[in-house]
Design an enzyme around this catalytic site. Structure first.
Site, PDB file in Angstrom:
ATOM      1  N   GLY A 447       0.934  -1.682  -0.051  1.00  0.00           N
ATOM      2  CA  GLY A 447       0.326   0.169   0.007  1.00  0.00           C
ATOM      3  C   GLY A 447       1.088   1.365  -0.180  1.00  0.00           C
ATOM      4  O   GLY A 447       0.929   2.327  -1.048  1.00  0.00           O
ATOM      5  N   ARG A 530       9.838   6.218  22.163  1.00  0.00           N
ATOM      6  CA  ARG A 530       9.012   6.174  21.354  1.00  0.00           C
ATOM      7  C   ARG A 530       7.253   5.958  22.039  1.00  0.00           C
ATOM      8  O   ARG A 530       6.890   5.179  23.547  1.00  0.00           O
ATOM      9  CB  ARG A 530       8.325   5.004  20.739  1.00  0.00           C
ATOM     10  CG  ARG A 530       8.039   4.881  20.188  1.00  0.00           C
ATOM     11  CD  ARG A 530       7.737   4.324  18.001  1.00  0.00           C
ATOM     12  NE  ARG A 530       6.742   4.341  17.237  1.00  0.00           N
ATOM     13  CZ  ARG A 530       6.560   5.315  16.322  1.00  0.00           C
ATOM     14  NH1 ARG A 530       7.904   5.710  16.195  1.00  0.00           N
ATOM     15  NH2 ARG A 530       5.795   5.010  15.885  1.00  0.00           N
ATOM     16  N   TRP A 576      -6.263   0.529  17.988  1.00  0.00           N
ATOM     17  CA  TRP A 576      -5.466   1.358  17.791  1.00  0.00           C
ATOM     18  C   TRP A 576      -5.738   2.745  17.965  1.00  0.00           C
ATOM     19  O   TRP A 576      -5.038   3.800  17.638  1.00  0.00           O
ATOM     20  CB  TRP A 576      -4.391   1.313  16.298  1.00  0.00           C
ATOM     21  CG  TRP A 576      -4.125  -0.053  16.501  1.00  0.00           C
ATOM     22  CD1 TRP A 576      -3.631  -0.454  17.431  1.00  0.00           C
ATOM     23  CD2 TRP A 576      -2.502   0.170  15.389  1.00  0.00           C
ATOM     24  NE1 TRP A 576      -2.703  -1.945  16.895  1.00  0.00           N
ATOM     25  CE2 TRP A 576      -2.197  -1.660  15.517  1.00  0.00           C
ATOM     26  CE3 TRP A 576      -2.614   1.001  13.980  1.00  0.00           C
ATOM     27  CZ2 TRP A 576      -1.360  -1.732  14.723  1.00  0.00           C
ATOM     28  CZ3 TRP A 576      -1.766  -0.060  13.148  1.00  0.00           C
ATOM     29  CH2 TRP A 576      -1.621  -1.095  12.960  1.00  0.00           C
ATOM     30  N   ASP A 614      -6.741  -3.412   5.190  1.00  0.00           N
ATOM     31  CA  ASP A 614      -5.642  -4.015   6.448  1.00  0.00           C
ATOM     32  C   ASP A 614      -6.644  -4.294   7.532  1.00  0.00           C
ATOM     33  O   ASP A 614      -7.158  -3.868   8.360  1.00  0.00           O
ATOM     34  CB  ASP A 614      -4.174  -3.283   7.188  1.00  0.00           C
ATOM     35  CG  ASP A 614      -3.435  -3.183   4.918  1.00  0.00           C
ATOM     36  OD1 ASP A 614      -3.606  -3.905   4.670  1.00  0.00           O
ATOM     37  OD2 ASP A 614      -3.253  -1.398   4.861  1.00  0.00           O
ATOM     38  N   HIS A 656      -4.661  -7.845   5.084  1.00  0.00           N
ATOM     39  CA  HIS A 656      -2.838  -7.688   5.557  1.00  0.00           C
ATOM     40  C   HIS A 656      -2.815  -7.705   6.613  1.00  0.00           C
ATOM     41  O   HIS A 656      -3.031  -6.865   7.012  1.00  0.00           O
ATOM     42  CB  HIS A 656      -2.047  -6.715   3.951  1.00  0.00           C
ATOM     43  CG  HIS A 656      -1.094  -6.078   4.846  1.00  0.00           C
ATOM     44  ND1 HIS A 656       0.130  -6.881   4.572  1.00  0.00           N
ATOM     45  CD2 HIS A 656      -0.584  -5.262   5.857  1.00  0.00           C
ATOM     46  CE1 HIS A 656       1.147  -6.828   5.214  1.00  0.00           C
ATOM     47  NE2 HIS A 656       0.979  -5.810   6.516  1.00  0.00           N
ATOM     48  N   CYS A 658       0.706  -8.270  10.197  1.00  0.00           N
ATOM     49  CA  CYS A 658       2.019  -7.478  10.037  1.00  0.00           C
ATOM     50  C   CYS A 658       3.052  -8.858  10.887  1.00  0.00           C
ATOM     51  O   CYS A 658       3.138  -8.546  11.318  1.00  0.00           O
ATOM     52  CB  CYS A 658       2.110  -6.823  10.933  1.00  0.00           C
ATOM     53  SG  CYS A 658       1.523  -5.128   9.563  1.00  0.00           S
ATOM     54  N   ASP A 671     -10.892 -17.701   7.712  1.00  0.00           N
ATOM     55  CA  ASP A 671     -12.880 -17.514   8.097  1.00  0.00           C
ATOM     56  C   ASP A 671     -12.992 -15.502   8.282  1.00  0.00           C
ATOM     57  O   ASP A 671     -14.540 -15.972   7.320  1.00  0.00           O
ATOM     58  CB  ASP A 671     -13.636 -17.424   9.463  1.00  0.00           C
ATOM     59  CG  ASP A 671     -13.596 -19.289  10.077  1.00  0.00           C
ATOM     60  OD1 ASP A 671     -13.186 -20.017   9.327  1.00  0.00           O
ATOM     61  OD2 ASP A 671     -13.955 -19.180  11.063  1.00  0.00           O
ATOM     62  N   HIS A 709      12.190  -3.578   6.776  1.00  0.00           N
ATOM     63  CA  HIS A 709      12.069  -3.225   8.041  1.00  0.00           C
ATOM     64  C   HIS A 709      13.724  -2.913   7.506  1.00  0.00           C
ATOM     65  O   HIS A 709      14.035  -1.525   8.775  1.00  0.00           O
ATOM     66  CB  HIS A 709      11.255  -3.751   9.032  1.00  0.00           C
ATOM     67  CG  HIS A 709      10.382  -3.928   9.015  1.00  0.00           C
ATOM     68  ND1 HIS A 709       9.800  -5.622   8.502  1.00  0.00           N
ATOM     69  CD2 HIS A 709       9.619  -3.504   9.630  1.00  0.00           C
ATOM     70  CE1 HIS A 709       8.357  -5.587   9.174  1.00  0.00           C
ATOM     71  NE2 HIS A 709       8.359  -4.200   9.480  1.00  0.00           N
ATOM     72  N   CYS A 741       5.548  -5.942   4.296  1.00  0.00           N
ATOM     73  CA  CYS A 741       5.025  -5.067   4.653  1.00  0.00           C
ATOM     74  C   CYS A 741       4.840  -3.419   4.150  1.00  0.00           C
ATOM     75  O   CYS A 741       5.502  -3.046   2.596  1.00  0.00           O
ATOM     76  CB  CYS A 741       5.283  -4.638   6.136  1.00  0.00           C
ATOM     77  SG  CYS A 741       3.707  -3.621   6.860  1.00  0.00           S
TER      78      CYS A 741
HETATM   79  N1  GLN Z   1      -1.867  -0.507   3.677  1.00  0.00           N
HETATM   80  C1  GLN Z   1      -0.986  -0.116   4.624  1.00  0.00           C
HETATM   81  C2  GLN Z   1       0.650   0.831   4.474  1.00  0.00           C
HETATM   82  O1  GLN Z   1       0.933  -0.208   3.491  1.00  0.00           O
HETATM   83  C3  GLN Z   1       0.046  -1.230   6.057  1.00  0.00           C
HETATM   84  C4  GLN Z   1       0.010  -0.503   6.417  1.00  0.00           C
HETATM   85  C5  GLN Z   1       0.178  -1.899   7.694  1.00  0.00           C
HETATM   86  O2  GLN Z   1       0.649  -2.987   7.669  1.00  0.00           O
HETATM   87  N2  GLN Z   1       0.444  -2.113   9.119  1.00  0.00           N
HETATM   88  O3  GLN Z   1       1.642   0.660   4.822  1.00  0.00           O
HETATM   89 ZN    ZN Z   2       2.042  -4.214   7.447  1.00  0.00          ZN
END
Ligand code: GLN
Ligand code: ZN
Length: 772
Positions: A447, A530, A576, A614, A656, A658, A671, A709, A741
């Site tokens: 994304g 942080r 969040w 996501d 998606h 993480c 599911d 990362h 990611c």
């Molecule tokens: N779509 C978000 C991105 O690409 C997904 C971020 C995530 O998975 N935390 O940044």
């Molecule tokens: Zn991610």
């Protein structure tokens, strides 16, 4: 008399002073002595604040520069070997917490040690450092923080209650130092207990009377050996210490784990915000010489307490135990809630009603004091405070800001068919294959594309009013065009718009929904220095209007390849955020689910063929007790499906996540019934793939081909190896090729190089299959 107590305070400071101090120290701007001086000043102001508020048991020793569990490891000499060469204790401490990299100089060799592992602290968004132990770990007591801080407070004329991380939680939360090794870390208990005894002795000599020992693991489903360890620990400490021991558990129910400690403590603290039902079972267990500490004020949220209700619970305890055997406390350390509402000048001005519903740490201390006073002197003694509180509670219950009848009605009447897609996956797949005409092993990204400095500067300028809406809009469009052109050039198959307009995947949508607001200073620590400032869900959630349609439609207009719309799922939108506590989470999540459903339908109507929703937070939202998992997974999966099922068969839903350790919740993920799932797999260990030996994932899937990362560019060869591994487990017609990611924290050059390689890998395997 009933005592007003606290378990811990937001150590980061009113304006995140600690963050600024440690970061200045890390960058060499201030010396160690300046750091200590600054920290002492913060501590002094926090102790004084609590004292002035009327808190009688003020915590000390919980103040940390990075993490309390790390403090405990260092103070008992549990220093993993790779940090032992760092002689300065403070530098060693920070190296363990965040790693240390230093280039070689003429006199010193290069230093490059990674940080210790970090894990989520129970079900909070805080992360602690995981202690590491050798089988034959030796422990020794070094500069205990609790003693230092107790003395520092005493020197200021403030008598505090020292706080320690308990021996059983400390060992239980740790892991063997050597990877691959496995032994029971609790076997080290006989070695650490003497150090706790010594520590308690030093605290007693310094003048402490009570000590608070945190054993939050008491809320887990514990095996018999752990309960035995608890029993042994507290029997020993009780026998060998003159201090009064308060053992504290929080974040959930203790159930019968409480039997392990109940005979060996002078007081027990439990979380009656999370588990009010345990009061009745616990009261008969408290013996004549024991105290019950009532966690009544939510230490993890931002809402005012319902004082009438809390006083009612406390009155019940007082009736059973008498005033001298009851403490009033927050449910857990207040370090998990922001500092004070006094900084929220915007909410106060623009939405005074919402402001009247908020209580951060300082205000929570005041609530604790009011509850204690009501019990000691009668409700009349605090009648003004109670009246104001009752009015705010009532306004919150009935305000049109919290209750939107149309939304309530819509949730109540969600038809059964809205909870799932119209056709099963094989039927949808046929329709999608026909429409999308994707090659074998389609390539895509998650994304976001690099959030460059330029993007951030323009966003700031726009927020400050220095850049007009039209200019900002044009800038964002140009960014999207850059990202689309780039993806076409690289040869990706399903494109994205790059998310340049989003600063954050939750906050961005919060601004576009009713029911959300944003604090100016509502920071809580996520790990180390942080902090995060979660949005606030205070009312029923509904869309203000289409949220992403304009951007995605524009991006689609730039290409003939399929464009993927990009949304944040209902569970993540909720988990969040600071969530309202006046209606069930299932209800909040359904409201968000419906808002997203409308957006998904609008995107489809605008001609967008793929839509990604996501849900990185689904797994971390899992309740602590196994017994509660099914109920949670049922509604969280249902809400995802609610959001994603209002569309035709030929519209492709992506999701998606993480993390790769989804073995625990594999069935729930299946599911979700997303057409395509992309998942993190950066460690490239076979752990993720292994599950496909025993379980079948029937829909399409893209385990991450490389770790985003790190700025490292993965070579074609290594991604080929990884892809070949995946092909052993996943049927070829279901496999996608993608990074692991979003790319927002990366720079452009490495992004370009990595994606060129990724596309080459997909092409290589397509060619292979074509030949076969
Ligand atoms: N779509 C978000 C991105 O690409 C997904 C971020 C995530 O998975 N935390 O940044
Ligand atoms: Zn991610």
């Amino acid at each position: 008399m009933v005592v007003a107590t606290n378990l811990g305070f937001p150590y980061v400071g009113a304006k995140r002073e600690l963050k600024k101090l440690v970061e200045s120290y890390w960058s060499g701007k201030i010396a160690e002595a300046d750091l200590h001086k600054g920290v002492q000043d913060i501590q002094a102001s926090h102790w004084k604040l609590q004292k002035d508020a009327g808190i009688e048991h003020i915590p000390s020793g919980e103040y940390t520069l990075y993490d309390r569990v790390l403090d405990t490891a260092q103070q008992f000499g549990a220093i993993p070997q790779r940090y032992q060469h760092i002689k300065n204790p403070l530098d060693q401490y920070f190296a363990m917490g965040r790693g240390l990299q230093k280039p070689a100089t003429e006199t010193t060799p290069k230093v490059d040690v990674p940080a210790m592992e970090m894990k989520k602290w129970f079900d909070t968004n805080y992360h602690f450092i995981v202690p590491e132990f050798e089988v034959d770990q030796a422990f020794s007591l070094q500069q205990p923080r609790a003693v230092e801080q107790f003395k520092a407070a005493k020197a200021l004329g403030i008598h505090t209650r020292p706080v320690l991380v308990g021996p059983v939680s400390f060992l239980y939360l740790g892991k063997p130092a050597k990877t691959g090794e496995s032994f029971d870390t609790l076997s080290l208990l006989p070695k650490v207990l003497p150090l706790y005894v010594e520590l308690l002795k030093q605290l007693a000599e310094a003048g402490a009377d009570w000590v608070q020992i945190d054993e939050p693991i008491m809320i887990f489903d514990l095996d018999a050996n752990v309960k035995l360890a608890l029993e042994k620990a507290y029997k020993t400490l009780k026998e060998q210490s003159t201090l009064k021991l308060l053992v504290a558990a929080y974040f959930g129910r203790v159930e019968n784990n409480v039997y392990a400690v109940k005979d060996f403590v002078d007081a027990i603290h439990l979380d009656f915000v999370r588990a009010p039902e345990e009061l009745d079972t616990i009261l008969p267990l408290i013996k004549a010489d024991q105290v019950l500490s009532l966690g009544l004020v939510d230490g993890r949220n931002i809402w005012i307490n319902n004082l009438d209700k809390s006083i009612g619970l406390a009155e019940k305890a007082v009736a059973a135990l008498g005033k001298d055997r009851v403490f009033i406390a927050p449910s857990c350390s207040l370090a998990h809630s922001p500092f004070s509402t006094s900084f929220e000048t915007k909410i106060k001005e623009i939405n005074p009603e919402l402001f009247s519903w908020l209580a951060f740490s300082v205000e929570k201390c005041a609530e604790i004091v009011v509850i204690a006073k009501a019990l000691n002197e009668g409700r009349d003694a605090v009648k003004d405070a109670l009246a104001a509180n009752a009015a705010a509670v009532e306004s919150r219950r009935t305000s049109p800001q919290t209750v939107n009848p149309a939304v309530r009605d819509r949730v109540a009447k969600i038809p059964t068919e809205a909870w799932k897609r119209a056709s099963p996956f094989p039927v949808r797949r046929d329709a999608q294959v026909k429409k999308l005409k994707l090659p074998l092993f389609p390539t895509t990204t998650i994304g976001s594309f690099p959030q460059t400095k330029e993007i951030r500067i323009n966003r700031q300028k726009h927020n400050k009013g220095e850049l007009s809406d039209a200019d900002y809009d044009a800038f964002i469009k140009a960014e999207m065009k850059k990202v689309v052109d780039f993806q076409e050039k690289v040869g990706l198959d399903v494109l994205v718009h790059g998310e340049p307009e989003r600063n954050d995947m939750v906050e961005h949508f919060g601004h576009l929904l009713h029911g959300y607001d944003f604090t100016q200073n509502g920071w809580v620590v996520s790990y180390g220095s942080r902090c995060v400032k979660p949005p606030v869900i205070f009312g029923d959630v509904a869309r203000r209007g289409p949220m992403t349609v304009e951007e995605i439609k524009y991006a689609q207009s730039l290409t003939s390849k399929p464009m993927k719309g990009m949304l944040t799922g209902p569970v993540t939108m909720m988990k969040w955020s600071f969530v309202r506590d006046d209606i069930p989470q299932k209800e909040i999540c359904s409201q968000i689910g419906l808002a997203l459903r409308d957006e998904v339908v609008d995107l489809e109507a605008a001609g967008i063929p793929c839509i990604q929703v996501d849900e990185p937070a689904i797994r971390e939202g899992l309740p602590i007790r196994r017994a509660d998992w099914d109920a949670y997974l049922d509604w969280s999966v249902a809400c995802f499906r609610l959001a994603t099922s209002g569309i035709r068969d030929d519209t492709q839903i992506h999701t998606h996540m993480c993390y790769s350790d989804f073995n625990d919740i594999f069935d729930a993920i299946r599911d979700l019934d997303a057409d395509v799932i992309t998942i993190e797999n950066s460690k490239s260990d076979e752990k993720l793939l292994k599950i496909f030996e025993t379980k079948q994932y029937t829909n399409e899937i893209g385990p991450g081909l490389y770790d985003i990362h790190s700025p490292r560019v993965p070579s074609v060869e290594e991604m080929k190896t990884r892809f070949a591994d995946m092909l052993k487990y996943i049927p070829e017609h279901l496999l996608w090729a993608n990074p692991d990611c979003g790319l927002k924290s990366r720079q452009w050059p490495e992004t370009e190089a990595a994606l060129i390689n990724l596309v080459e890998v997909a092409k290589y395997f397509r060619a292979q299959k074509a030949q076969a």
